[in-house]
Motif scaffolding. Structure first.
Motif, PDB file in Angstrom:
ATOM      1  N   VAL A  81     -14.425 -13.991 -32.665  1.00  0.00           N
ATOM      2  CA  VAL A  81     -12.999 -14.074 -32.775  1.00  0.00           C
ATOM      3  C   VAL A  81     -12.486 -15.379 -32.946  1.00  0.00           C
ATOM      4  O   VAL A  81     -11.699 -15.537 -33.680  1.00  0.00           O
ATOM      5  CB  VAL A  81     -12.095 -13.397 -31.277  1.00  0.00           C
ATOM      6  CG1 VAL A  81     -10.791 -13.822 -31.086  1.00  0.00           C
ATOM      7  CG2 VAL A  81     -12.937 -12.019 -30.965  1.00  0.00           C
ATOM      8  N   PHE A  82     -13.194 -16.374 -32.342  1.00  0.00           N
ATOM      9  CA  PHE A  82     -12.940 -17.872 -32.583  1.00  0.00           C
ATOM     10  C   PHE A  82     -12.822 -18.230 -34.011  1.00  0.00           C
ATOM     11  O   PHE A  82     -12.253 -18.942 -34.486  1.00  0.00           O
ATOM     12  CB  PHE A  82     -13.843 -18.755 -31.620  1.00  0.00           C
ATOM     13  CG  PHE A  82     -13.257 -18.958 -30.126  1.00  0.00           C
ATOM     14  CD1 PHE A  82     -12.168 -18.348 -29.584  1.00  0.00           C
ATOM     15  CD2 PHE A  82     -14.142 -19.515 -29.216  1.00  0.00           C
ATOM     16  CE1 PHE A  82     -11.726 -18.426 -28.158  1.00  0.00           C
ATOM     17  CE2 PHE A  82     -13.763 -19.499 -28.077  1.00  0.00           C
ATOM     18  CZ  PHE A  82     -12.688 -19.049 -27.629  1.00  0.00           C
ATOM     19  N   GLN A  83     -14.163 -17.477 -34.700  1.00  0.00           N
ATOM     20  CA  GLN A  83     -14.206 -17.877 -35.828  1.00  0.00           C
ATOM     21  C   GLN A  83     -12.906 -17.280 -36.732  1.00  0.00           C
ATOM     22  O   GLN A  83     -12.858 -18.044 -37.673  1.00  0.00           O
ATOM     23  CB  GLN A  83     -15.558 -17.261 -36.430  1.00  0.00           C
ATOM     24  CG  GLN A  83     -16.075 -17.573 -37.916  1.00  0.00           C
ATOM     25  CD  GLN A  83     -16.135 -19.315 -37.874  1.00  0.00           C
ATOM     26  OE1 GLN A  83     -16.973 -19.887 -36.808  1.00  0.00           O
ATOM     27  NE2 GLN A  83     -15.865 -19.930 -38.973  1.00  0.00           N
ATOM     28  N   GLN A  97      -2.165 -15.625 -29.903  1.00  0.00           N
ATOM     29  CA  GLN A  97      -2.878 -14.680 -30.513  1.00  0.00           C
ATOM     30  C   GLN A  97      -4.291 -14.308 -30.159  1.00  0.00           C
ATOM     31  O   GLN A  97      -4.623 -13.391 -29.427  1.00  0.00           O
ATOM     32  CB  GLN A  97      -2.627 -14.644 -31.967  1.00  0.00           C
ATOM     33  CG  GLN A  97      -1.233 -14.831 -32.474  1.00  0.00           C
ATOM     34  CD  GLN A  97      -0.425 -13.617 -31.764  1.00  0.00           C
ATOM     35  OE1 GLN A  97      -0.832 -12.435 -31.770  1.00  0.00           O
ATOM     36  NE2 GLN A  97       0.911 -13.863 -31.367  1.00  0.00           N
ATOM     37  N   CYS A  98      -5.011 -15.564 -30.190  1.00  0.00           N
ATOM     38  CA  CYS A  98      -6.410 -15.501 -29.766  1.00  0.00           C
ATOM     39  C   CYS A  98      -6.599 -15.112 -28.518  1.00  0.00           C
ATOM     40  O   CYS A  98      -7.337 -14.352 -28.108  1.00  0.00           O
ATOM     41  CB  CYS A  98      -6.793 -16.833 -30.236  1.00  0.00           C
ATOM     42  SG  CYS A  98      -8.618 -16.944 -29.710  1.00  0.00           S
ATOM     43  N   PRO A 132       1.185 -28.471 -34.429  1.00  0.00           N
ATOM     44  CA  PRO A 132       0.977 -28.110 -32.950  1.00  0.00           C
ATOM     45  C   PRO A 132       2.091 -26.650 -32.850  1.00  0.00           C
ATOM     46  O   PRO A 132       1.544 -25.939 -32.027  1.00  0.00           O
ATOM     47  CB  PRO A 132       2.265 -28.965 -32.492  1.00  0.00           C
ATOM     48  CG  PRO A 132       2.498 -29.878 -33.515  1.00  0.00           C
ATOM     49  CD  PRO A 132       1.726 -29.513 -34.700  1.00  0.00           C
ATOM     50  N   GLU A 133       2.695 -26.428 -33.647  1.00  0.00           N
ATOM     51  CA  GLU A 133       3.468 -25.006 -33.561  1.00  0.00           C
ATOM     52  C   GLU A 133       2.644 -23.777 -33.736  1.00  0.00           C
ATOM     53  O   GLU A 133       2.562 -22.781 -33.212  1.00  0.00           O
ATOM     54  CB  GLU A 133       4.558 -24.817 -34.115  1.00  0.00           C
ATOM     55  CG  GLU A 133       5.750 -25.550 -33.663  1.00  0.00           C
ATOM     56  CD  GLU A 133       7.058 -25.741 -34.258  1.00  0.00           C
ATOM     57  OE1 GLU A 133       7.425 -25.278 -35.310  1.00  0.00           O
ATOM     58  OE2 GLU A 133       7.963 -26.581 -33.881  1.00  0.00           O
ATOM     59  N   LEU A 134       1.732 -24.081 -35.146  1.00  0.00           N
ATOM     60  CA  LEU A 134       0.726 -23.109 -35.551  1.00  0.00           C
ATOM     61  C   LEU A 134      -0.241 -22.849 -34.601  1.00  0.00           C
ATOM     62  O   LEU A 134      -0.625 -21.797 -34.066  1.00  0.00           O
ATOM     63  CB  LEU A 134       0.359 -23.496 -37.036  1.00  0.00           C
ATOM     64  CG  LEU A 134      -0.725 -22.364 -37.591  1.00  0.00           C
ATOM     65  CD1 LEU A 134      -0.143 -21.185 -37.843  1.00  0.00           C
ATOM     66  CD2 LEU A 134      -1.315 -23.118 -38.446  1.00  0.00           C
ATOM     67  N   GLY A 135      -0.648 -23.995 -34.096  1.00  0.00           N
ATOM     68  CA  GLY A 135      -1.887 -24.012 -33.214  1.00  0.00           C
ATOM     69  C   GLY A 135      -1.638 -23.241 -31.829  1.00  0.00           C
ATOM     70  O   GLY A 135      -2.284 -22.477 -31.491  1.00  0.00           O
ATOM     71  N   ALA A 136      -0.247 -23.717 -31.269  1.00  0.00           N
ATOM     72  CA  ALA A 136       0.140 -22.762 -30.184  1.00  0.00           C
ATOM     73  C   ALA A 136       0.445 -21.282 -30.186  1.00  0.00           C
ATOM     74  O   ALA A 136      -0.192 -20.696 -29.581  1.00  0.00           O
ATOM     75  CB  ALA A 136       1.442 -23.542 -29.542  1.00  0.00           C
TER      76      ALA A 136
END
Ligand SMILES: O=P(O)(O)OC[C@H]1O[C@H](O[C@H]2O[C@H](CO)[C@@H](O)[C@H](O)[C@H]2O)[C@H](O)[C@@H](O)[C@@H]1O
Length: 856
Positions: free
Chosen positions: A643-645, A681-682, A672-676
């Motif tokens: 999943v992390f991959q 989702q993850c 930052p926004e995409l990461g959050a």
């Protein structure tokens, strides 16, 4: 508008009906006459502020107390206050006041101001101006967008030390006077730390602060080295007031950017509770001014002024001569005006009254006189002087005459909180209606939208405005004046006072849906760590435990996890802590064994260590690590990694950190926004797909998502360490081995488990009737979260950042002075730290001096 204590009868607030007003300086100046008597006289300036206090005490039912520093003491006929040189002994102090003298002077101040509730704060007179230095040389310039020259910071740190002491002296005085239900109203930039210092000691107090000067944009504010402490200091209040909307907006933006707090246009959420932030432009006492302005004395002076200027049109200005009042810009614009509109030469005079403050810039004074000479040389004749410049504080009657005689008032501040001259001019022009040209950078611009607003940097624009205003027809002028006057009378100092109080009381009223003052009560959430109490508990404790998280607590968060290595200072402090046999120190981290081994076990073998959120454990002074997860099914690791991959491939800059048991997906280096978004989702995907099959926990961390077996967590580690003498083997502590001091610090959501455990241990001990620690107050348990944090926390107190954590450890070790952070010190009446060496020495000197004086 009015507000009385009785208006809140059914509000649920327990008001005492008293207001403790804290101002920088009392309204009277103290000086010694040539015959040695102590006398007092009124000071000039801040009249609106004192008028507000006067209004409350004379025209409302609030019992109003005025608390303020005495200001510098003067010898008669001296313009500059005398300071005792550092080398001189206190017994030779030319400004010595005995306790009796102080009582007499206090009485004189009370009588002069017709107020028995005035409480002077007497501070050490050695280098008297020290009390102003940080406020006037660091805060004031920066708040007006002026940056100081870079320096090695030594002088600033001495100024800061005095600034903290100044604030603490006020706290001591407020504590002396305080009764539950009092409102403490704090004014201005000399007292930015006071709200938080008071909050620590008076958790239930109703506190508001009003800033009279501008508050700068976060891009400027962040240049202050003490930026976080200052924001924290202010956030001890329930309500913060600013002169204009832009200032409060800047403040809110600083809270978000520097402290990470959530904000709305009117609230800062501090640890899930609220501080109200609002705009209250300060006005003037219109009624009192109108009584003076049309007096016979002023009439005569108006006539004299017209005679002096030969009946020419008068443009007037009255400013303090500092760089932000824009006197330089005003003169440049006037020069330009006469050049662009030569028809006014000989017909217009600019009367500029500038008073030079003690902290003036000699460059500016020189530049202003050069400009005046230049204009007068260029356009003047033997009969005509275009600029009449007076470097002085004119008496009140002359000042009012100037405003009345004017055909135009020109305010060109490049930054100010409120310009009372502009407001007073409008009142003085009530019958004549001459126009006002006002800088858009002045706080007054927000309440005088009908003034002719100009940009003082645009000299051509100002010249054009001058010409247009001088040509305005009488009816147009009068129509504008009517609107301006209406604005001024709807912003009187009395209204300002009532608005601030009613806004505070409305906010605190529980029935209005707010949390009242619960945020700071025992049942509420996170006050700032009470360091004096912590120190006291530490000193009396025999068995002390330190339970530290690592990242974000002992070291600041950085982009690359490998770069977050312990500083030399941290290692030094840890070594010093463990050197005391009464101390047991643990690091309970999400980091893996390899990291903790390399950076801690080798350096400080006396430390107890727990890795990967409790999966691994190593007792103090032993080399072996125990894997508590040894028998756990690890098949989930592969699934989680997949999943992390998946998310790593779709989130540029993210990466996976593989530990022995736990897995972490980091997105700090991504947008930052995409990461959050991807992090969320993850997390959801893992919870749905993995947690349903395996006994693991998904933990959203600081720009990361972590997964580890559910059966251990940091809370379990805390339980073992506090209750067991051997946490690995779980040997329960014997009677008498129980810790009587536990300081537990963490910043992340995973650290909440530690705080929860400590809280439940405390509850359990209470239920069992376990004996309290030597202070007799409690068990000495301190669960402390490290901010910035806009999260719910079960910790009982907070510290702002890792720097404050290290300072707090240093404090316990006796290496850091209490002064280095706010809220810590009791001062004696001469400004010495109570019971310190210098306080005792000073008391001794005083005794000797009194003996000598008695003999004479
Ligand atoms: O329990 P802690 O000691 O606080 O460790 C928690 C995690 O910290 C590390 O990640 C965090 O710190 C990094 C360095 O400042 C930062 O780059 C990252 O964004 C943070 O999430 C560490 O890498 C993790 O293994 C720990 O679990």
């Amino acid at each position: 508008m009015s507000i009385e204590p009785s208006d809140c009868k059914n509000s649920g607030l327990r008001l005492s009906g008293r207001i403790l007003n804290c101002v920088t300086q009392l309204p009277s100046e103290i000086y010694r006459t040539k015959t040695g008597e102590w006398e007092v006289k009124h000071i000039r300036g801040s009249s609106a502020l004192y008028a507000s206090n006067m209004f409350l005490s004379k025209h409302t039912k609030w019992e109003t107390h005025l608390i303020g520093w005495t200001g510098e003491l003067f010898e008669a006929d001296e313009m500059v206050p005398r300071s005792i040189p550092a080398s001189q002994k206190i017994e030779n102090d030319p400004l010595y006041l005995s306790e009796e003298d102080k009582r007499d002077v206090t009485e004189k101040i009370r009588t002069m101001n017709g107020n028995k509730n005035i409480h002077p704060i007497w501070l050490l007179r050695k280098d008297q101006d020290r009390w102003r230095q940080y406020a006037e040389n660091v805060i004031w310039p920066l708040f007006h967008y002026l940056l100081n020259e870079p320096s090695d910071g030594r002088q600033e740190s001495q100024w800061w030390y005095d600034y903290v002491k100044f604030n603490e002296a006020y706290a001591a005085k407020v504590k002396q006077l305080y009764k539950p239900g009092d409102i403490v109203w704090i004014h201005d930039y000399y007292l930015l730390l006071l709200p938080q210092i008071l909050r620590m000691e008076l958790p239930e107090a109703y506190i508001c602060h009003f800033l009279h000067v501008p508050f700068p944009s976060s891009e400027y504010f962040r240049c202050l080295s003490k930026r976080k402490i200052i924001l924290d200091g202010l956030l001890g209040a329930n309500q913060l007031g600013f002169q204009s909307y832009s200032f409060s907006r800047h403040f809110l933006s600083c809270c978000t950017r520097l402290l990470g707090y959530d904000v709305t246009p009117t609230f800062v959420y501090v640890h899930s509770s609220q501080v109200r932030v609002d705009t209250f432009p300060l006005g003037i006492d219109v009624t009192a001014l109108e009584k003076d302005v049309f007096s016979k004395e002023v009439n005569a002076k108006v006539t004299a002024l017209h005679e002096l200027t030969g009946g020419r049109q008068l443009i007037v200005g009255r400013d303090r001569l500092d760089t932000v009042r824009g006197v330089e810009q005003k003169l440049l614009a006037f020069d330009q005006f006469l050049e662009l509109y030569p028809e006014w030469i000989g017909r217009v005079v600019l009367i500029q009254v500038s008073f030079i403050p003690s902290y003036h810039s000699s460059r500016l004074v020189k530049r202003v006189s050069e400009l005046v000479a230049h204009i007068n040389g260029r356009y003047g004749t033997l009969e005509y002087t275009p600029v009449l410049h007076y470097n002085m504080r004119v008496p009140k009657a002359e000042y009012l005459a100037l405003l009345r005689a004017a055909d135009l008032c020109l305010v060109t501040s490049i930054r100010d909180g409120m310009n009372t001259t502009a407001l007073e001019y409008v009142v003085c022009q009530r019958t004549q209606g001459h126009p006002l040209i006002l800088s858009e950078f002045s706080g007054a611009a927000s309440i005088l939208p009908d003034a002719i607003q100009i940009n003082p940097w645009d000299t051509v624009g100002v010249s054009r405005a001058l010409n247009e205003c001088l040509l305005l027809s009488a009816p147009t002028k009068q129509a504008t004046e009517t609107k301006l006057y209406k604005s001024v009378v709807s912003h009187t100092v009395q209204d300002w006072t009532c608005k601030i109080l009613s806004s505070l009381l409305e906010f605190l009223t529980p029935s209005n849906g707010s949390d009242g003052n619960q945020r700071f009560s025992r049942n509420g959430i996170t006050p700032y760590l009470n360091k004096p109490k912590l120190l006291k508990c530490y000193e009396v404790a025999q068995k002390r435990l330190f339970l530290f998280d690592y990242d974000g607590t002992l070291t600041p968060i950085v982009r690359d996890p490998a770069a977050a290595i312990p500083s030399a200072r941290l290692l030094g402090l840890l070594k010093d802590l463990v050197a005391d046999k009464r101390n047991e120190v643990w690091i309970i981290s999400g980091r893996d064994e390899a990291f903790l081994e390399k950076w801690f076990a080798r350096e400080v073998p006396e430390l107890g260590l727990s890795a990967e959120h409790g999966c691994f454990l190593k007792n103090p002074n032993t080399p072996e690590w125990t894997n508590l997860a040894a028998s756990v099914d690890m098949n989930w690791q592969k699934r989680v990694e997949e999943v992390f991959q998946y998310y790593t491939e779709r989130t540029s800059g993210s990466f996976i950190e593989k530990k022995k048991v736990a897995l972490t997906w980091h997105y700090r280096k991504s947008d930052p926004e995409l990461g959050a978004y991807q992090g969320e989702q993850c997390r959801k995907q893992l919870e749905e797909e993995i947690c349903s099959q395996y006994d693991v926990e998904v933990m959203p961390g600081k720009a990361n998502v972590e997964v580890r077996p559910r059966f251990v967590n940091k809370g379990e580690m805390v339980r073992r360490i506090v209750l067991c003498s051997d946490p690995v083997k779980q040997v329960v502590r014997k009677h008498g081995e129980r810790p009587d001091f536990v300081l537990c610090l963490g910043d992340d959501t995973t650290d909440e488990d530690m705080f929860k455990t400590l809280n439940s241990i405390e509850k359990h001990w209470q239920m069992q009737g376990v004996t309290k620690n030597a202070t007799g107050d409690d068990y000495g348990l301190f669960p402390v979260t490290v901010g910035p944090a806009n999260k719910q926390t079960v910790a009982k107190a907070y510290l702002s950042d890792p720097q404050q954590v290290l300072d707090t450890i240093g404090l316990l070790l006796g290496q850091v002075s209490l002064f280095d952070t706010a809220g810590s010190v009791d001062l004696d009446d001469r400004g010495h730290l109570k019971n310190s060496e210098s306080a005792l020495k000073s008391a001794q000197n005083r005794k000797e001096y009194q003996k000598k004086a008695a003999k004479k």
